[in-house]
Design an enzyme around this catalytic site. Structure first.
Site, PDB file in Angstrom:
ATOM      1  N   GLY A 118       0.838  -1.272   0.133  1.00  0.00           N
ATOM      2  CA  GLY A 118       0.193   0.153   0.033  1.00  0.00           C
ATOM      3  C   GLY A 118       0.833   1.389  -0.049  1.00  0.00           C
ATOM      4  O   GLY A 118       0.518   2.324   0.540  1.00  0.00           O
ATOM      5  N   HIS A 285      -0.787   2.930  17.069  1.00  0.00           N
ATOM      6  CA  HIS A 285       0.574   3.899  17.287  1.00  0.00           C
ATOM      7  C   HIS A 285       0.880   4.566  18.626  1.00  0.00           C
ATOM      8  O   HIS A 285       1.499   4.990  18.915  1.00  0.00           O
ATOM      9  CB  HIS A 285       0.697   4.515  16.200  1.00  0.00           C
ATOM     10  N   LEU A 287       0.772   3.499  21.354  1.00  0.00           N
ATOM     11  CA  LEU A 287       1.631   2.544  22.229  1.00  0.00           C
ATOM     12  C   LEU A 287       2.797   3.120  21.946  1.00  0.00           C
ATOM     13  O   LEU A 287       3.774   3.093  22.850  1.00  0.00           O
ATOM     14  CB  LEU A 287       1.269   1.130  22.198  1.00  0.00           C
ATOM     15  N   HIS A 347      -6.909   3.473  21.201  1.00  0.00           N
ATOM     16  CA  HIS A 347      -6.048   4.354  21.771  1.00  0.00           C
ATOM     17  C   HIS A 347      -5.985   4.345  23.055  1.00  0.00           C
ATOM     18  O   HIS A 347      -5.273   4.246  23.987  1.00  0.00           O
ATOM     19  CB  HIS A 347      -5.899   5.508  20.892  1.00  0.00           C
ATOM     20  N   LEU A 492       2.393  18.129  37.927  1.00  0.00           N
ATOM     21  CA  LEU A 492       1.559  17.788  39.014  1.00  0.00           C
ATOM     22  C   LEU A 492       1.098  18.910  39.897  1.00  0.00           C
ATOM     23  O   LEU A 492       2.021  19.947  40.238  1.00  0.00           O
ATOM     24  CB  LEU A 492       2.367  16.611  40.299  1.00  0.00           C
TER      25      LEU A 492
HETATM   26  N1  LIG Z   1      -3.739   7.198   6.950  1.00  0.00           N
HETATM   27  C1  LIG Z   1      -3.890   7.429   8.281  1.00  0.00           C
HETATM   28  O1  LIG Z   1      -3.476   8.446   9.021  1.00  0.00           O
HETATM   29  C2  LIG Z   1      -4.123   6.212   9.038  1.00  0.00           C
HETATM   30  C3  LIG Z   1      -4.576   5.036   8.586  1.00  0.00           C
HETATM   31  N2  LIG Z   1      -4.734   4.004   9.070  1.00  0.00           N
HETATM   32  C4  LIG Z   1      -4.983   2.593   8.606  1.00  0.00           C
HETATM   33  O2  LIG Z   1      -3.653   2.327   7.623  1.00  0.00           O
HETATM   34  C5  LIG Z   1      -4.122   1.694   6.541  1.00  0.00           C
HETATM   35  C6  LIG Z   1      -3.559   2.492   5.125  1.00  0.00           C
HETATM   36  O3  LIG Z   1      -4.241   3.694   5.243  1.00  0.00           O
HETATM   37  P1  LIG Z   1      -3.996   4.844   4.171  1.00  0.00           P
HETATM   38  O4  LIG Z   1      -2.662   4.925   3.756  1.00  0.00           O
HETATM   39  O5  LIG Z   1      -4.875   5.919   4.530  1.00  0.00           O
HETATM   40  O6  LIG Z   1      -5.097   4.063   3.123  1.00  0.00           O
HETATM   41  P2  LIG Z   1      -5.273   4.480   1.634  1.00  0.00           P
HETATM   42  O7  LIG Z   1      -6.876   4.622   1.338  1.00  0.00           O
HETATM   43  O8  LIG Z   1      -4.564   5.671   1.109  1.00  0.00           O
HETATM   44  O9  LIG Z   1      -4.899   3.225   0.934  1.00  0.00           O
HETATM   45  C7  LIG Z   1      -3.481   2.730   0.860  1.00  0.00           C
HETATM   46  C8  LIG Z   1      -3.353   2.269  -0.558  1.00  0.00           C
HETATM   47  O10 LIG Z   1      -4.134   1.009  -0.835  1.00  0.00           O
HETATM   48  C9  LIG Z   1      -4.753   1.027  -2.183  1.00  0.00           C
HETATM   49  N3  LIG Z   1      -6.115   0.837  -2.073  1.00  0.00           N
HETATM   50  C10 LIG Z   1      -6.862   1.840  -1.595  1.00  0.00           C
HETATM   51  N4  LIG Z   1      -8.121   1.490  -1.523  1.00  0.00           N
HETATM   52  C11 LIG Z   1      -8.227   0.091  -2.036  1.00  0.00           C
HETATM   53  C12 LIG Z   1      -9.283  -0.846  -2.572  1.00  0.00           C
HETATM   54  N5  LIG Z   1     -10.445  -0.542  -2.306  1.00  0.00           N
HETATM   55  N6  LIG Z   1      -8.813  -2.007  -2.972  1.00  0.00           N
HETATM   56  C13 LIG Z   1      -7.453  -2.251  -3.262  1.00  0.00           C
HETATM   57  N7  LIG Z   1      -6.595  -1.197  -2.961  1.00  0.00           N
HETATM   58  C14 LIG Z   1      -6.868  -0.138  -2.525  1.00  0.00           C
HETATM   59  C15 LIG Z   1      -4.332   1.916  -2.819  1.00  0.00           C
HETATM   60  O11 LIG Z   1      -3.083   1.672  -3.408  1.00  0.00           O
HETATM   61  P3  LIG Z   1      -3.007   1.335  -5.053  1.00  0.00           P
HETATM   62  O12 LIG Z   1      -4.388   1.725  -5.693  1.00  0.00           O
HETATM   63  O13 LIG Z   1      -1.807   1.844  -5.647  1.00  0.00           O
HETATM   64  O14 LIG Z   1      -3.006  -0.143  -4.943  1.00  0.00           O
HETATM   65  C16 LIG Z   1      -3.847   3.106  -1.647  1.00  0.00           C
HETATM   66  O15 LIG Z   1      -2.633   3.882  -2.162  1.00  0.00           O
HETATM   67  C17 LIG Z   1      -5.716   1.593   6.470  1.00  0.00           C
HETATM   68  O16 LIG Z   1      -6.024   0.370   7.163  1.00  0.00           O
HETATM   69  C18 LIG Z   1      -6.198   2.694   7.538  1.00  0.00           C
HETATM   70  O17 LIG Z   1      -7.379   2.458   8.142  1.00  0.00           O
HETATM   71  C19 LIG Z   1      -4.566   3.831  10.518  1.00  0.00           C
HETATM   72  C20 LIG Z   1      -4.365   5.000  11.019  1.00  0.00           C
HETATM   73  C21 LIG Z   1      -4.038   6.268  10.445  1.00  0.00           C
HETATM   74  O1  LIG Z   2      -5.463   6.478  14.643  1.00  0.00           O
HETATM   75  C1  LIG Z   2      -5.931   7.603  14.397  1.00  0.00           C
HETATM   76  O2  LIG Z   2      -5.141   8.601  14.771  1.00  0.00           O
HETATM   77  C2  LIG Z   2      -4.999   9.889  14.479  1.00  0.00           C
HETATM   78  C3  LIG Z   2      -4.563  10.700  15.572  1.00  0.00           C
HETATM   79  O3  LIG Z   2      -3.038  10.140  15.548  1.00  0.00           O
HETATM   80  P1  LIG Z   2      -2.073  11.369  16.286  1.00  0.00           P
HETATM   81  O4  LIG Z   2      -0.768  10.489  16.462  1.00  0.00           O
HETATM   82  O5  LIG Z   2      -1.885  12.315  15.230  1.00  0.00           O
HETATM   83  O6  LIG Z   2      -2.666  11.807  17.570  1.00  0.00           O
HETATM   84  C4  LIG Z   2      -6.501  10.298  14.020  1.00  0.00           C
HETATM   85  O7  LIG Z   2      -6.455  11.553  13.244  1.00  0.00           O
HETATM   86  C5  LIG Z   2      -7.162   9.163  13.060  1.00  0.00           C
HETATM   87  O8  LIG Z   2      -8.406   9.714  12.855  1.00  0.00           O
HETATM   88  C6  LIG Z   2      -7.157   7.852  13.855  1.00  0.00           C
HETATM   89  O9  LIG Z   2      -7.643   6.968  12.864  1.00  0.00           O
END
Ligand SMILES: NC(=O)C1=CN([C@@H]2O[C@H](COP(=O)(O)OP(=O)(O)OC[C@H]3O[C@@H](n4cnc5c(N)ncnc54)[C@H](OP(=O)(O)O)[C@@H]3O)[C@@H](O)[C@H]2O)C=CC1
Ligand SMILES: O=C1O[C@H](COP(=O)(O)O)[C@@H](O)[C@H](O)[C@H]1O
Length: 599
Positions: A118, A285, A287, A347, A492
């Site tokens: 990803g 994250h 943690l 979290h 504190l």
């Molecule tokens: N973004 C954030 O701040 C946070 C994200 N997460 C979790 O981390 C993971 C990645 O997040 P994030 O990078 O935002 O996700 P994205 O939606 O940006 O997806 C990551 C990559 O996955 C591929 N993708 C997206 N949708 C689909 C689909 N429906 N089917 C197949 N491939 C797909 C795409 O790459 P390509 O098309 O090139 O294959 C995309 O660039 C998720 O599980 C999210 O819940 C958790 C905490 C915070």
């Molecule tokens: O996991 C998540 O965390 C972010 C907040 O993370 P932080 O390290 O920037 O405090 C939150 O924005 C997001 O909605 C959630 O999926």
């Protein structure tokens, strides 16, 4: 030989060297008596400092590349023999001699490949690649490492590098050779385009990884930074076509780990078809945040806190998360989950478990996680009466109009998904019986903050009560605040005599303000967690039984909220959230610490 030479790196053997020399002089650490080994040899051993420090009683310490060294008995003698067993495992016994010059750990013969699945996504760009670069900069990655980006988007290696380079920063000002280091790092990054459900494409990846591994022991870490509905496909293909043949294979899984108990159990079952539990690194994250990691240190290494850590002295505990921005850009994802699943169930609950757990037998991952599970299993599932939900509405301030949640194009107009929630939770065990643990989490609030507030009971007898100028008894009790972010601090609140001839008390603060106390920049949580995953340290990752226990607490409430379509209370974008949160706290005779006048 791995080069863990930077004093900044948590795994640096130079700092390992110095810290362990003194510990072993005191004779209380059952590890290699580094004081008697030349620094060169110590570097050769390269036992992870953190692993070693965290596991003083364990029988093994793990090396940076995941190989394991057996514990050296704590004797005053030195290392007698060190031999390399299969897969780089070390064994050593003690003797008088301290000559390790012939010692060869074969670390040079192993590699670590980190594949970001990803790689084209938001998280990869925002967090994962920058964290990997920071680790590289700090000399925390093994000598032989390769980073692969994997996703469906078509990209060349150079295009990946260009994409990644835009997000890399030299976090600390005036860093030396940062540009050079970036270039070196980028040259270790490669890209493979492929589908997440194609074994053939993962087999292609395997071929490329093998080329880089060049016959060395191949350790492989896959970071699943993809939407959860494709986790299992990716794991199936990665495990069958791109697992390491002779080293370890680990998979970091990003949240969400399901939406409720059932979907989470299905995800775990799916993952365990292809992976063993100890290969799965479920990331939370929070943690990895410095002050969350410090919680146990604060409690268990300072005599003054632990004796007070119970219902006897603590009135309530507050876990507060707020963001001063809405779901902009992530509305589609967020609407399926809501703030309770996004922040509270993971979290804040993880922080609560660390806060409330009993003293673990040791700092081993399993001992800590055992204690966390016990706390979670002692908790009452949340009751609807003890929960307030809210949703932010459009608000205009200073001529700027901030959009309401349902104005996001990816959110249904009639969505009742909470963007704010407050809840009272209880731990039915001897230590915490009757103490409310209040959680509050919200988006589009007036500030960005994450903190733990511990409000203590009032002093019996109230000898100085009348000298406490204009404050009520409950407002003049001690409060310990652990500000996780931003501007990390532990402070504190105490009552203090105002200097002068009279006897008047005021509220003052003993403040450990990190920026003032420590020159070193605090690493991002993802750095710590990625390093731990490379090292095989599981302490900060969620075990499946922890996850089950966490979902059991929240699933009935989440179902009830959805079945009853409970309408969230509106609050304006940029406000302090719905007023219902105050009534909820008042029900338990609590005042939120973050809204008191002193803040
Ligand atoms: N973004 C954030 O701040 C946070 C994200 N997460 C979790 O981390 C993971 C990645 O997040 P994030 O990078 O935002 O996700 P994205 O939606 O940006 O997806 C990551 C990559 O996955 C591929 N993708 C997206 N949708 C689909 C689909 N429906 N089917 C197949 N491939 C797909 C795409 O790459 P390509 O098309 O090139 O294959 C995309 O660039 C998720 O599980 C999210 O819940 C958790 C905490 C915070
Ligand atoms: O996991 C998540 O965390 C972010 C907040 O993370 P932080 O390290 O920037 O405090 C939150 O924005 C997001 O909605 C959630 O999926």
């Amino acid at each position: 030989m791995a080069t863990f030479s930077s004093p900044h790196c948590p795994s640096s053997s130079s700092s390992f060297y110095s810290s362990y020399s003194s510990e072993s002089r005191n004779g209380n650490l059952g590890l290699v008596k580094i004081s008697s080994i030349s620094k060169k040899s110590a570097q050769k051993i390269s036992v992870s400092k953190r692993q070693a420090r965290n596991n003083p009683n364990s029988n093994v310490v793990r090396m940076q590349d995941g190989a394991v060294a057996t514990k050296i008995t704590p004797v005053e003698g030195d290392i007698k023999s060190v031999e390399t067993l299969k897969d780089g495992i070390l064994s050593a016994t003690s003797q008088e001699s301290n000559d390790l010059s012939g010692f060869d750990v074969k670390k040079d013969e192993s590699t670590v490949s980190i594949t970001v699945v990803g790689a084209s996504g938001d998280l990869a760009k925002k967090k994962i690649f920058p964290a990997l670069f920071a680790l590289y900069y700090e000399d925390c990655l093994p000598k032989h490492f390769t980073i692969y980006g994997y996703s469906r988007s078509k990209m060349t290696d150079d295009e990946l590098r260009t994409m990644v380079s835009k997000t890399l920063t030299c976090r600390i000002d005036k860093r030396e050779n940062c540009g050079e280091k970036m270039e070196e790092f980028l040259q270790r990054c490669f890209y493979q385009s492929g589908q997440y459900d194609s074994r053939d494409h993962f087999a292609e990846l395997d071929k490329n990884l093998r080329r880089h591994e060049a016959g060395k022991i191949a350790n492989r870490l896959f970071y699943l930074s993809i939407p959860p509905n494709i986790f299992i496909d990716a794991v199936r293909c990665a495990s069958s076509s791109a697992s390491s043949a002779n080293g370890w294979t680990r998979v970091i899984v990003e949240k969400p780990f399901g939406r409720d108990s059932e979907s989470s159990a299905a995800l775990t079952k799916g993952l365990k078809q292809y992976l063993k539990e100890d290969q799965i690194f479920r990331i939370d994250h929070y943690l990895g945040k410095e002050l969350v990691e410090n919680l146990s240190v604060l409690r268990f290494s300072n005599l003054i806190f632990e004796p007070l850590w119970s219902r006897q002295y603590i009135r309530n505990v507050q876990l507060i998360f707020s963001e001063d921005f809405g779901t902009e850009g992530r509305g589609g994802y967020f609407d399926h989950y809501g703030i309770i699943r996004d922040i509270m169930q993971n979290h804040l609950l993880q922080i609560l478990a660390l806060f409330a757990m009993e003293t673990p037998v040791s700092l081993d991952a399993e001992d800590i996680r055992n204690e966390k599970v016990k706390v979670l299993r002692s908790m009452r599932p949340l009751q609807l009466d003890d929960v307030v939900v809210g949703q932010y509405q459009s608000h205009t301030r200073g001529g700027v109009t901030y959009p309401g949640y349902t104005e996001d194009k990816t959110v249904p107009k009639d969505s009742v998904t909470p963007t704010f929630a407050a809840a009272a939770l209880f731990i039915d065990n001897a230590r915490w019986d009757g103490v409310p643990f209040l959680m509050k989490a919200g988006k589009a609030l007036h500030n960005r903050r994450a903190e733990i507030r511990v409000q203590f009971r009032h002093v019996p007898g109230n000898l100085y009560g009348r000298n406490l100028h204009g404050t009520k008894l409950d407002q003049s009790t001690n409060e310990l605040v652990i500000r996780v972010q931003p501007d990390e601090a532990i402070y504190l609140k105490i009552n203090n005599k105002v200097p002068g001839l009279g006897m008047r008390l005021d509220r003052s603060t003993l403040n450990l303000h990190y920026a003032a106390r420590y020159a070193k920049e605090i690493p991002d949580a993802y750095e710590r967690l990625l390093l731990d995953a490379v090292e095989g340290e599981r302490r900060l990752f969620i075990r499946s039984d922890e996850l089950d226990a966490a979902w059991s607490l929240f699933t009935p409430l989440l179902k009830e909220l959805e079945q009853k379509k409970v309408n969230p209370e509106n609050y304006p974008y940029g406000s302090r959230g719905p007023v219902g949160a105050h009534y909820l706290a008042a029900k338990y005779n609590v005042q939120w610490g973050d809204v008191s006048l002193e803040e």
